[in-house]
Design an enzyme around this catalytic site. Structure first.
Site, PDB file in Angstrom:
ATOM      1  N   PHE A  11       0.816  -1.147  -0.102  1.00 13.56           N
ATOM      2  CA  PHE A  11       0.051   0.130   0.040  1.00 13.56           C
ATOM      3  C   PHE A  11       0.833   1.365   0.002  1.00 13.56           C
ATOM      4  CE2 PHE A  11      -1.886   2.856   3.585  1.00 13.56           C
ATOM      5  CZ  PHE A  11      -2.139   3.765   2.689  1.00 13.56           C
ATOM      6  N   ASP A  33      10.086  -7.007  -3.227  1.00 13.21           N
ATOM      7  CA  ASP A  33       8.972  -7.446  -2.745  1.00 13.21           C
ATOM      8  C   ASP A  33       8.655  -8.683  -3.023  1.00 13.21           C
ATOM      9  OD1 ASP A  33       5.933  -7.862  -1.968  1.00 13.21           O
ATOM     10  OD2 ASP A  33       6.261  -5.339  -1.971  1.00 13.21           O
ATOM     11  N   THR A  37       1.728  -9.902   0.424  1.00 10.86           N
ATOM     12  CA  THR A  37       0.977  -8.886   0.596  1.00 10.86           C
ATOM     13  C   THR A  37       0.822  -7.871  -0.633  1.00 10.86           C
ATOM     14  OG1 THR A  37       2.093  -7.750   1.977  1.00 10.86           O
ATOM     15  CG2 THR A  37       0.419  -9.299   3.045  1.00 10.86           C
ATOM     16  N   ASP A  54      13.256 -11.805  -0.975  1.00 10.73           N
ATOM     17  CA  ASP A  54      12.807 -11.837   0.310  1.00 10.73           C
ATOM     18  C   ASP A  54      13.908 -11.062   1.460  1.00 10.73           C
ATOM     19  OD1 ASP A  54      12.113 -12.986   3.118  1.00 10.73           O
ATOM     20  OD2 ASP A  54      11.261 -14.451   1.919  1.00 10.73           O
ATOM     21  N   TYR A 142       5.144  -7.361  17.475  1.00 11.04           N
ATOM     22  CA  TYR A 142       5.343  -6.359  16.355  1.00 11.04           C
ATOM     23  C   TYR A 142       5.789  -4.855  16.738  1.00 11.04           C
ATOM     24  CZ  TYR A 142       3.905  -2.859  12.753  1.00 11.04           C
ATOM     25  OH  TYR A 142       3.831  -1.600  11.872  1.00 11.04           O
ATOM     26  N   LYS A 146       9.406  -3.259  15.679  1.00 11.64           N
ATOM     27  CA  LYS A 146       9.572  -1.879  15.145  1.00 11.64           C
ATOM     28  C   LYS A 146      10.614  -1.105  15.964  1.00 11.64           C
ATOM     29  CE  LYS A 146       7.427  -1.989  11.410  1.00 11.64           C
ATOM     30  NZ  LYS A 146       8.166  -1.995  10.050  1.00 11.64           N
ATOM     31  N   VAL A 172      -1.663   5.115   8.901  1.00 14.67           N
ATOM     32  CA  VAL A 172      -1.545   5.534   7.485  1.00 14.67           C
ATOM     33  C   VAL A 172      -2.761   5.111   6.925  1.00 14.67           C
ATOM     34  CG1 VAL A 172      -0.214   5.932   5.405  1.00 14.67           C
ATOM     35  CG2 VAL A 172       0.906   5.669   7.661  1.00 14.67           C
TER      36      VAL A 172
END
Length: 309
Positions: A11, A33, A37, A54, A142, A146, A172
């Site tokens: 996205f 990529d 997804t 990857d 997660y 980050k 976002v």
């Protein structure tokens, strides 16, 4: 200059490619990529090169970053719930993947690397707005991944003199954001429900608030940071200090949606943060010419885009 965007078919990455192509200083854009997804581009611009690879495989990253001037590292396994279900996979992609990107950049002499962190690193810290000097108290694997992403970026800046910048993203949203998977973000989930005449699902009472950030502001910031080789000694919030509850989002959608909106409230999710709001002072200092689209206008834009699919 030539730019590599990891996760460049997702996205944010897809929107960023389009923004980069409108920047005169950018001659070519590469994307890396694995298409788990992300989606392949439907156009065939001669200035875009898609590379399938990857992040967990160092040779893939090393090859993709040969000869580029800057890297924007967006590739990751997103989602708090996904990380709670499978923390090992989240760590492998988000932490070791980031390390591979930074090490490949160092080996290939890349001049600038920006990385995507997340407001989730603030976690249980209740202070609002969230300034970059606050203690980080992550609540999910997660968020931990980050925190490691931004820490590695800063460490490579101090240890190897690699120019880096870590942005903390805050919710976002915008066109091209997918809703067709279980870990989709809240606004595309809402829009998907509206399009298919289903009730909106809200985890909790709907009073949880977010600093929703337009994709246009995010891609503008990422582009300008890469072109200008902007660095900072610590992570930077990429948001503008707004605060909107999910119930308010529903009310705004009702103003533009022709049918009555139904909402189902269910149990809160483990690891979710109750409130999120950025302090934007550091962002304004390092990128003073960023434009902040209004939330209402941005919501109407993505509503129109989604309903037109």
């Amino acid at each position: 200059m030539e730019v590599l965007i990891t996760g460049g078919c997702g996205f944010i990455g897809t929107n960023l490619v389009d923004r980069m192509l409108n920047q005169s200083e950018v001659t070519r854009v590469r994307t890396l990529d694995n298409y788990e997804t992300g989606l392949r581009r439907s156009d065939s611009s001669p200035r875009v090169e898609e590379i399938e690879g990857d992040l967990r495989k160092y040779d893939d990253v090393l090859k993709a970053s040969e000869g580029v001037d800057a890297i924007v590292h967006l590739g990751a396994l997103p989602s708090v719930p996904r990380s709670i279900k499978d923390p090992v996979a989240t760590n492998a992609v988000n932490v070791f993947g980031t390390l591979n990107v930074l090490e490949a950049a160092r080996s290939n002499g890349v001049q600038h690397v920006s990385v995507a962190s997340s407001s989730s690193v603030y976690g249980a810290n209740p202070t609002l707005p969230k300034s970059e000097t606050l203690a980080t108290l992550p609540l999910s694997p997660y968020a931990v991944s980050k925190l490691a992403t931004e820490a590695y970026a800063n460490a490579y800046q101090t240890s190897y003199n690699l120019s880096t910048l870590a942005f903390r993203f805050f919710n976002v949203f915008g066109p091209l954001q997918r809703a067709d998977h279980v870990y989709a973000a809240v606004i595309p989930k809402f829009l998907d429900a509206l399009k298919h005449d289903r009730p909106l699902t809200i985890h909790g009472d709907g009073e949880q608030s977010r600093d929703f950030t337009s994709i246009h502001a995010v891609t503008d910031a990422l582009t300008k940071a890469a072109v200008r080789r902007v660095t900072n000694a610590s992570p930077v919030n990429l948001a503008f200090g707004t605060r909107t509850s999910l119930n308010e989002v529903v009310r705004m959608l009702q103003d533009i949606h022709p049918k009555r909106i139904l909402v189902e409230y269910v149990e809160p999710r483990i690891g979710d943060v109750k409130h999120s709001q950025a302090s934007s002072q550091v962002l304004e200092d390092i990128l003073p010419d960023l434009v902040q689209p209004s939330f209402e206008a941005s919501l109407k834009e993505v509503y129109d885009w989604y309903m037109g699919l």
